[in-house]
Design an enzyme around this catalytic site. Structure first.
Site, short mmCIF file in Angstrom:
data_model
loop_
_atom_site.label_atom_id
_atom_site.label_comp_id
_atom_site.label_asym_id
_atom_site.label_seq_id
_atom_site.Cartn_x
_atom_site.Cartn_y
_atom_site.Cartn_z
N ASP A 37 19.34 -11.14 60.23
CA ASP A 37 19.09 -10.51 61.53
C ASP A 37 17.60 -10.49 61.85
OD1 ASP A 37 19.56 -8.65 63.85
OD2 ASP A 37 21.53 -8.52 62.93
N HIS A 45 17.45 -4.94 66.91
CA HIS A 45 18.80 -5.47 66.68
C HIS A 45 19.21 -5.36 65.22
CE1 HIS A 45 21.92 -8.63 66.34
NE2 HIS A 45 22.13 -8.47 67.64
N SER A 81 27.58 -8.62 68.66
CA SER A 81 26.66 -8.28 67.56
C SER A 81 26.99 -6.93 66.97
CB SER A 81 25.22 -8.25 68.08
OG SER A 81 24.65 -9.52 68.13
#
Length: 748
Positions: free
Chosen positions: A144, A212, A537
């Site tokens: 990630d 994220h 996601s």
């Protein structure tokens, strides 16, 4: 990527990136570009050191110089699989692809990210049955954007040292605070050393400057944090599905995206480091399996007993947009929770309207002047855009400053109104939306019907007023497939149904980096340890955690067995949508029940090899994929049977000619994982016109781990409906083992 309102700015940022790339790189015809040379499995212990020398020797035969080969090499893979990255001209890549020992050569491309109550909604309550000692030894690896160690989700109070099996490391980069006993591993990969754009990502470390990675990591394995919220919105306890598990972060994504070479390097290390599950909320253009870094990495993870969860993509509701479609990984679509965030707007005439949004602002005044883009239009001079939609440069700043502006459509108007000095904006949409954006000023969406009432009110008085209130949570019916979640059918292996399963992916509250504004806009001055994000996601780490949960009870189960348990115990979606079957797979994740699935559809490496042989992969490729001293070829394996040639938990058929009749046979083998003797009976529910027969319709097991084989026969005639579905259920009164069946007819 996750669905954020900043998406509307990405085209502008991308254009800047491309301009920078052209100015730096020059013509592709005169400069070598990075290519990934994939060479299959390692040949034995200690192969990594040998591989680097072998790679250089192989490359020099193509480039004609050992020095040029050495200078052209960017990275060698050798911990978990064999390969390297080198700068090549296209013709050199073609020559290299024909060399003995090479599976594939493909250009390094950039991929993108696919980006509380969600675990309670799935039935995984804080006090549910767990195995604490086993869970605390589980390690979830994530590829990630990095991790923010100051997020409360990653505190390590009460944790002992890392598990003895751990072989990873923590980066000692100067800008990274280091790991702890919760986050036990953190690496970063910047193999191409690209110059940064506009000062972004100057932190060369595992530190998360995007948010994220912190969000996905805390969703999977964050500790319970009470009273978590986004400026008071969504307040509750934020926790991961495996709160006792450890985390290892592999930062493979930067401002410019997630390069293929970085992804493979992350997989190479994660597998060798000893992680138990891998979560990858990243995707890109669908390519053949062994030209796809995620499919390659997941294949070698599968061989080491590591399940891999991947996001399905955010290109819905369009058909055939699903990504990450290899059968040995779990492809995850996104669903909505039973709550929706809305902001109420009150007008000077007393009427109210409510729209979907994440509005963290609390306006101080009771009312503000209200106007519309049409009234504030810059009609005296030429301009670009549509004033009624409040497009850039279409409005007079003086007519907007200090006011709330009503705009038509969704074109990032909150940015435009903010830059013109406006207080807030109300945007009307022709179609309802399920995505609650985080806006940069007080803002919300309303329906076109409400929009017409607002416009009528504005034009009925010289003193129109309104106020936009802070968002609140509202109860809604759920689960349902998110409008953005990519749909099938997939186009690589047309007999494998993708996505496999769905999990919560709308408005998920989880940890976030305080180095990233909550809206993603650099000018936004709001920062928080938690954020509400939407995207596949966000769904992906839910399934990764669920896989780890099942694995904590069944440590010897294969990735396919764990996947089967999750798929066959999934719940049917309550909200039936027209295109739902193309996006929902087996249904909504149900981790608690998956621990005791009754029956499993297992697949070992040999099963996948037979499938690949049926798909047309040759013996040379098979030999390289399996590695080892013995060179396997397709003739060494029993031919794969049936329409799909794989013991998959779902069944899928794509018909090229929609006017033709069809028939298909699927062969399956199930293993009893219950206790003692049992008997299962088959029932089928199908849509009209789809004939399904199960032979035999009863399976009797005398003991646990016994296997039984059956076949499913499908038949059908031409119909107007392009999608026909069925569910096969095996039941012994204690367990319900469900498999979706989907027939898809291509349009004429």
């Amino acid at each position: 990527m996750e669905i954020s309102h900043q998406s509307l700015l990405l085209l502008f940022n991308l254009s800047l990136s491309l301009l920078a790339a052209f100015s730096v790189s020059g013509s592709s015809a005169t400069e070598r570009k990075p290519y990934i040379v994939y060479m299959g499995a390692l040949s034995g212990a200690g192969a990594g050191a040998v591989s680097a020398a072998a790679h250089q020797s192989l490359l020099s035969t193509v480039l004609g110089s050992e020095r040029l080969a050495r200078d052209s090499t960017i990275h060698n893979y050798g911990r978990s699989f064999n390969g390297f990255v080198a700068r090549l001209f296209p013709h050199e890549a073609r020559i290299l692809s024909e060399k003995e020992g090479v599976v594939s050569v493909f250009p390094n491309n950039m991929r993108k990210l696919h980006t509380t109550r969600s675990w309670d909604f799935l039935g995984m309550h804080e006090k549910m049955k767990r195995k604490p000692k086993v869970e605390s030894n589980m390690i979830i690896g994530l590829l990630d954007t990095g991790i923010s160690m100051d997020c409360p989700s990653f505190k390590d109070e009460g944790y002992g040292p890392p598990p003895a099996k751990w072989r990873g490391e923590c980066s000692n980069a100067s800008d990274f605070s280091g790991c702890n006993n919760k986050v036990i591993g953190a690496r970063y990969y910047d193999l191409e050393h690209q110059p940064r754009v506009a000062g972004e990502d100057t932190i060369l470390s595992p530190t998360d400057t995007d948010g994220h990675g912190t969000h996905t990591a805390s969703t999977a394995a964050g500790i319970a944090v009470k009273n978590a919220s986004l400026y008071g919105v969504g307040k509750g306890t934020a926790r991961g599905g495996m709160p006792l598990a450890r985390i290892s972060m592999y930062k493979v994504c930067w401002f410019t995206g997630c390069s293929d070479m970085n992804l493979l390097a992350g997989f190479d290390d994660a597998i060798a480091d000893g992680v138990d599950v891998i979560s990858v909320s990243i995707g890109g253009t669908v390519r053949p399996f062994f030209e796809d870094p995620i499919a390659i990495g997941a294949f070698h993870a599968m061989r080491k007993g590591i399940p891999v969860s991947c996001s399905a993509g955010n290109d819905g509701p369009f058909e055939a947009t699903v990504q990450n479609v290899a059968p040995w990984l779990m492809t995850v679509g996104a669903t909505g929770l039973d709550r929706e965030f809305r902001s109420q707007v009150k007008f000077g005439n007393g009427i109210t309207a409510t729209g979907v949004s994440v509005n963290t602002f609390s306006l101080r005044k009771k009312m503000y002047p209200l106007t519309s883009g049409t009234i504030a239009s810059n009609s005296s001079t030429a301009y670009w855009g549509n004033a009624s939609a409040c497009d850039w440069a279409s409005l007079i700043p003086e007519e907007v400053k200090g006011k709330i502006v009503y705009c038509m459509g969704n074109r990032g108007q909150d940015f435009n109104i903010r830059d013109l000095g406006g207080i807030g904006t109300i945007m009307s949409l022709d179609e309802p939306t399920d995505i609650a954006y985080t806006f940069v000023i007080p803002a919300t969406f309303v329906t076109s019907k409400e929009g017409r009432k607002i416009d009528k009110y504005i034009n009925s008085t010289k003193n129109a007023q309104a106020v936009i209130y802070k968002s609140k949570a509202f109860k809604i019916a759920a689960p349902f497939v998110g409008s953005f979640s990519s749909r099938g059918p997939q186009l690589i292996s047309t007999t494998i149904l993708k996505p496999d399963i769905v999990a919560p992916g709308l408005d998920i509250l989880a940890g976030y980096s305080k180095l990233a504004p909550i809206s993603g806009d650099p000018d936004d001055e709001r920062f928080s340890h938690f954020n509400l994000l939407t995207g596949t996601s966000m769904a992906c780490p839910h399934v990764a955690a669920a896989a780890a949960y099942v694995k904590s009870f069944h440590p010897n189960w294969s990735p396919a067995a764990i996947k089967s348990a999750l798929m066959t115990t999934a719940k049917t979606l309550k909200i039936q949508q027209k295109d739902g079957p193309l996006g929902s797979g087996s249904g909504q994740l149900n981790p608690k029940t998956a621990v005791h699935p009754g029956l499993i559809y297992d697949i070992d490496t040999g099963g996948y090899i037979r499938f690949l042989c049926k798909e047309g992969y040759n013996s040379t490729t098979i030999s390289l994929l399996t590695g080892g001293k013995k060179k396997y070829k397709c003739s060494d394996f029993k031919p794969a049977l049936g329409s799909d040639g794989l013991n998959y938990p779902s069944m899928h058929l794509q018909i090229k000619d929609p006017t033709a009749t069809f028939s298909a046979v699927f062969y399956r083998t199930v293993t009893s994982v219950g206790y003692g003797a049992c008997a299962y009976n088959a029932t089928v529910k199908s849509t009209e016109g789809l004939y399904v027969r199960v032979i035999p319709s009863k399976l009797s097991f005398q003991k646990a781990h016994q296997q039984k084989t059956f076949k499913v026969v499908l038949k059908g005639k031409p119909r107007e409906s392009r999608i026909q579905t069925a569910f096969l259920e095996w039941s012994d009164s204690k367990h319900k083992v469900r498999s979706p069946i989907l027939v898809y007819r291509k349009a004429i």
